[in-house]
Write a protein that holds these residues in place. Structure first.
Motif, PDB file in Angstrom:
ATOM      1  N   THR A 106       0.835  -1.195   0.000  1.00 53.10           N
ATOM      2  CA  THR A 106       0.000   0.000   0.000  1.00 53.10           C
ATOM      3  C   THR A 106       0.869   1.242   0.000  1.00 53.10           C
ATOM      4  OG1 THR A 106      -1.667  -1.214   1.252  1.00 53.10           O
ATOM      5  CG2 THR A 106      -1.877   1.181   1.210  1.00 53.10           C
ATOM      6  N   CYS A 107       0.575   2.149  -0.910  1.00 52.61           N
ATOM      7  CA  CYS A 107       1.286   3.431  -0.978  1.00 52.61           C
ATOM      8  C   CYS A 107       0.916   4.262   0.252  1.00 52.61           C
ATOM      9  CB  CYS A 107       0.881   4.169  -2.253  1.00 52.61           C
ATOM     10  SG  CYS A 107       1.426   5.880  -2.295  1.00 52.61           S
ATOM     11  N   SER A 108       1.902   4.731   0.973  1.00 55.68           N
ATOM     12  CA  SER A 108       1.592   5.535   2.157  1.00 55.68           C
ATOM     13  C   SER A 108       1.184   6.951   1.753  1.00 55.68           C
ATOM     14  CB  SER A 108       2.781   5.566   3.120  1.00 55.68           C
ATOM     15  OG  SER A 108       3.920   6.097   2.471  1.00 55.68           O
ATOM     16  N   GLY A 109       1.394   7.294   0.477  1.00 55.66           N
ATOM     17  CA  GLY A 109       0.992   8.608  -0.010  1.00 55.66           C
ATOM     18  C   GLY A 109      -0.497   8.703  -0.300  1.00 55.66           C
ATOM     19  N   CYS A 110      -1.056   7.655  -0.956  1.00 52.81           N
ATOM     20  CA  CYS A 110      -2.464   7.739  -1.369  1.00 52.81           C
ATOM     21  C   CYS A 110      -3.263   6.472  -1.081  1.00 52.81           C
ATOM     22  CB  CYS A 110      -2.548   8.066  -2.856  1.00 52.81           C
ATOM     23  SG  CYS A 110      -2.029   6.707  -3.918  1.00 52.81           S
ATOM     24  N   GLN A 111      -2.671   5.477  -0.441  1.00 56.31           N
ATOM     25  CA  GLN A 111      -3.326   4.210  -0.057  1.00 56.31           C
ATOM     26  C   GLN A 111      -3.666   3.320  -1.251  1.00 56.31           C
ATOM     27  OE1 GLN A 111      -3.233   3.644   3.246  1.00 56.31           O
ATOM     28  NE2 GLN A 111      -2.353   5.677   3.277  1.00 56.31           N
ATOM     29  N   PHE A 120       7.597   3.016  -7.882  1.00 51.20           N
ATOM     30  CA  PHE A 120       6.801   4.230  -7.711  1.00 51.20           C
ATOM     31  C   PHE A 120       5.313   3.875  -7.727  1.00 51.20           C
ATOM     32  CE2 PHE A 120      10.810   5.526  -9.595  1.00 51.20           C
ATOM     33  CZ  PHE A 120      11.204   6.541  -8.728  1.00 51.20           C
ATOM     34  N   CYS A 121       4.525   4.624  -6.988  1.00 52.50           N
ATOM     35  CA  CYS A 121       3.081   4.412  -6.947  1.00 52.50           C
ATOM     36  C   CYS A 121       2.497   4.753  -8.322  1.00 52.50           C
ATOM     37  CB  CYS A 121       2.453   5.301  -5.874  1.00 52.50           C
ATOM     38  SG  CYS A 121       0.651   5.275  -5.887  1.00 52.50           S
ATOM     39  N   PRO A 122       1.672   3.835  -8.894  1.00 57.63           N
ATOM     40  CA  PRO A 122       1.095   4.112 -10.208  1.00 57.63           C
ATOM     41  C   PRO A 122       0.043   5.229 -10.167  1.00 57.63           C
ATOM     42  CG  PRO A 122       0.224   2.064  -9.326  1.00 57.63           C
ATOM     43  CD  PRO A 122       1.298   2.529  -8.387  1.00 57.63           C
ATOM     44  N   GLU A 123      -0.439   5.560  -8.971  1.00 57.78           N
ATOM     45  CA  GLU A 123      -1.493   6.563  -8.841  1.00 57.78           C
ATOM     46  C   GLU A 123      -0.925   7.960  -8.585  1.00 57.78           C
ATOM     47  OE1 GLU A 123      -4.606   5.499  -9.375  1.00 57.78           O
ATOM     48  OE2 GLU A 123      -5.363   7.548  -9.271  1.00 57.78           O
ATOM     49  N   CYS A 124      -0.012   8.084  -7.605  1.00 61.62           N
ATOM     50  CA  CYS A 124       0.451   9.419  -7.202  1.00 61.62           C
ATOM     51  C   CYS A 124       1.943   9.641  -7.460  1.00 61.62           C
ATOM     52  CB  CYS A 124       0.120   9.683  -5.737  1.00 61.62           C
ATOM     53  SG  CYS A 124       1.134   8.741  -4.586  1.00 61.62           S
ATOM     54  N   GLY A 125       2.657   8.596  -7.871  1.00 59.48           N
ATOM     55  CA  GLY A 125       4.080   8.746  -8.171  1.00 59.48           C
ATOM     56  C   GLY A 125       4.982   8.727  -6.952  1.00 59.48           C
ATOM     57  N   PHE A 126       4.432   8.460  -5.786  1.00 62.20           N
ATOM     58  CA  PHE A 126       5.203   8.388  -4.546  1.00 62.20           C
ATOM     59  C   PHE A 126       6.308   7.344  -4.692  1.00 62.20           C
ATOM     60  CE2 PHE A 126       5.916   7.022  -0.151  1.00 62.20           C
ATOM     61  CZ  PHE A 126       5.995   8.253   0.498  1.00 62.20           C
ATOM     62  N   ASN A 127       7.488   7.636  -4.175  1.00 62.05           N
ATOM     63  CA  ASN A 127       8.618   6.713  -4.265  1.00 62.05           C
ATOM     64  C   ASN A 127       8.419   5.562  -3.278  1.00 62.05           C
ATOM     65  OD1 ASN A 127      11.012   5.371  -4.414  1.00 62.05           O
ATOM     66  ND2 ASN A 127      12.307   7.187  -4.161  1.00 62.05           N
TER      67      ASN A 127
HETATM   68 ZN   LIG Z   1       0.252   6.673  -4.139  1.00 60.61          ZN
END
Ligand SMILES: [Zn+2]
Length: 141
Positions: A106-111, A120-127
């Motif tokens: 789970t991306c901690s940037g956008c879940q 990288f997160c495919p949704e928000c680009g978070f590393n």
């Molecule tokens: Zn994300």
């Protein structure tokens, strides 16, 4: 008001149906089985891509189970054969979905869920590579 009563309960039967326990089971199966389409449609619209949520398979399983029980009560070979084996792909899809869910992080940037190999997160680009997985092999302090 007589016309309304005749429309809703003609002959004193709600919706013109002779209601009893197995009729409720059969109609419950119809409602559950049909509702799965709306659940899948809603999920697809929400995510803006084709999505089949777990709820779709649970509704399929419970709806077809009710319809199979109704078919067995009626001793209707068409109903029985239509729903006798459908539980196999429903349960298999739930198992595969559960396995895929466990293989994601789970991306901690956008879940958003992403494959464990994703950098990288495919949704928000978070590393995602910068985040460290907790080391489960180490003994608890
Ligand atoms: Zn994300």
């Amino acid at each position: 008001m007589e016309w309304l009563t005749q429309l809703i309960a003609p002959g004193g039967k709600f919706l013109g149906i002779e209601w009893h326990f197995w009729k409720v089971v059969g109609w419950m199966g119809n409602i559950l089985f049909t509702s799965r389409f709306f659940v899948q449609w809603w999920a697809t619209e929400k995510h803006k891509r084709v999505v089949v949520p777990d709820a779709f398979w649970w509704l399929s399983l419970s709806g077809s189970g009710c319809l199979l029980a109704y078919g067995l009560y009626r001793r209707d070979s068409v109903f029985i054969f239509a729903y006798l084996f459908t539980w196999i792909p429903y349960i298999r899809n739930l198992m595969i979905g559960h396995r895929v869910e466990r293989s994601l992080k789970t991306c901690s940037g956008c879940q958003t869920k992403a494959p464990k190999s994703a950098r990288f997160c495919p949704e928000c680009g978070f590393n995602l590579a910068a985040e460290r997985e907790p080391d489960r092999s180490a003994p608890a302090p």
